[in-house]
Design a protein around this motif. Structure first.
Motif, short mmCIF file in Angstrom:
data_model
loop_
_atom_site.label_atom_id
_atom_site.label_comp_id
_atom_site.label_asym_id
_atom_site.label_seq_id
_atom_site.Cartn_x
_atom_site.Cartn_y
_atom_site.Cartn_z
N GLN A 155 54.79 -36.35 33.05
CA GLN A 155 54.97 -36.14 31.65
C GLN A 155 54.13 -34.68 31.38
O GLN A 155 53.08 -34.56 31.75
N TYR A 175 53.28 -31.41 28.37
CA TYR A 175 52.85 -31.04 27.15
C TYR A 175 54.33 -30.23 26.96
O TYR A 175 55.00 -29.60 27.81
N TRP A 225 53.44 -26.01 23.20
CA TRP A 225 52.08 -26.30 23.36
C TRP A 225 51.59 -25.59 24.69
O TRP A 225 50.46 -25.04 24.78
N LYS A 256 47.64 -31.08 17.44
CA LYS A 256 47.20 -31.88 18.45
C LYS A 256 47.07 -33.32 17.71
O LYS A 256 46.93 -34.52 18.03
N ARG A 289 48.63 -34.41 15.24
CA ARG A 289 50.28 -34.97 15.23
C ARG A 289 50.75 -35.42 16.55
O ARG A 289 51.82 -36.14 16.41
N MET A 290 50.43 -34.94 17.52
CA MET A 290 51.29 -35.03 18.78
C MET A 290 50.11 -35.74 19.83
O MET A 290 48.92 -35.48 19.96
N LYS A 291 50.73 -36.64 20.57
CA LYS A 291 49.91 -37.47 21.77
C LYS A 291 50.20 -36.72 22.89
O LYS A 291 51.14 -36.12 23.33
N ALA A 292 49.06 -36.29 23.51
CA ALA A 292 49.10 -35.93 24.94
C ALA A 292 49.77 -36.66 25.88
O ALA A 292 49.64 -37.78 25.78
N PRO A 336 50.06 -38.93 29.11
CA PRO A 336 49.15 -39.52 29.77
C PRO A 336 48.59 -39.01 31.15
O PRO A 336 49.13 -38.51 31.71
N GLN A 350 38.76 -39.44 33.20
CA GLN A 350 39.68 -39.29 32.16
C GLN A 350 38.60 -38.98 30.85
O GLN A 350 38.97 -38.24 30.11
N LYS A 360 38.53 -35.50 28.64
CA LYS A 360 38.77 -35.75 27.04
C LYS A 360 37.37 -34.76 26.66
O LYS A 360 37.51 -34.32 25.74
N HIS A 388 37.17 -31.64 24.03
CA HIS A 388 36.68 -31.99 22.86
C HIS A 388 35.53 -30.72 22.42
O HIS A 388 35.62 -30.09 21.37
#
Length: 179
Positions: free
Chosen positions: A5, A7, A11, A70, A72-75, A77, A87, A91, A95
């Motif tokens: 999957q 982006y 994006w 970001k 509003r949108m899920k990254a 997996p 993971q 992340k 950040h």
């Protein structure tokens, strides 16, 4: 291997445009600072400062857009084969990079407001940062912080690139999410 999957295209384009901008800001910032420290002023130094301010302010605007998107949108997996601790580390680094992509240009903008040195090209100037007084001593402190934030950001980005290359070589699907 399960389908990767990715982006969304917009994006990914924003990521790579910002990456090129930041990878331009770092050497330009180091070059202009070394020229200023050596008391070398002239057209080249002025151009370096102008480019750095314009690109830096643009990065600030784009990171705000990225953060809003970001939220509003899920990254996509991470692959199931990627350990949970890795993971969490990925992340966390992302950040921190986001935080520094906000703080670093904010301190630079505050510095050019305090100095004041808002002019970019001709009659075009950055807006003054609200609530920042003109004060060269304050500007010096703000630029000092800006420089250390930029160095920290550069180190994190180097780690980010190294991790991306590791994922590319391992062909585990993480790199492919952003290309």
């Amino acid at each position: 291997m399960p389908q990767i999957q990715k982006y969304p295209t917009g994006w990914r384009v924003l990521h790579w445009v910002m990456a090129l901008m930041v990878l331009t800001l770092i050497p330009v910032g180091l070059w202009m600072a070394s020229r200023a420290e050596a008391d070398i002023w002239g057209a080249l130094t002025n151009t370096l400062y102008s480019v750095h301010k314009a690109v830096g302010f643009t990065v600030l605007l784009l990171i705000i857009v990225r953060i809003l998107v970001k939220l509003r949108m899920k990254a996509p997996p991470y692959p199931e084969s990627m350990p949970r601790t890795l993971q969490i580390a990925a992340k966390s680094v992302h950040h921190l990079i986001y935080l520094l992509l906000v703080l670093t240009p904010l301190f630079g903008w505050a510095g050019v407001t305090a100095f004041p040195a808002l002019t970019i090209v001709g009659d075009f100037s950055l807006p003054a940062m609200p609530f920042v007084d003109q004060d060269e001593a304050l500007a010096s402190r703000l630029f000092y912080i800006h420089g250390w934030l930029a160095i920290t950001l550069g180190v994190l980005i180097a780690g980010h690139i190294a991790a991306a290359l590791r994922h590319l070589l391992r062909k585990d699907g993480v790199f492919q999410r952003m290309v």
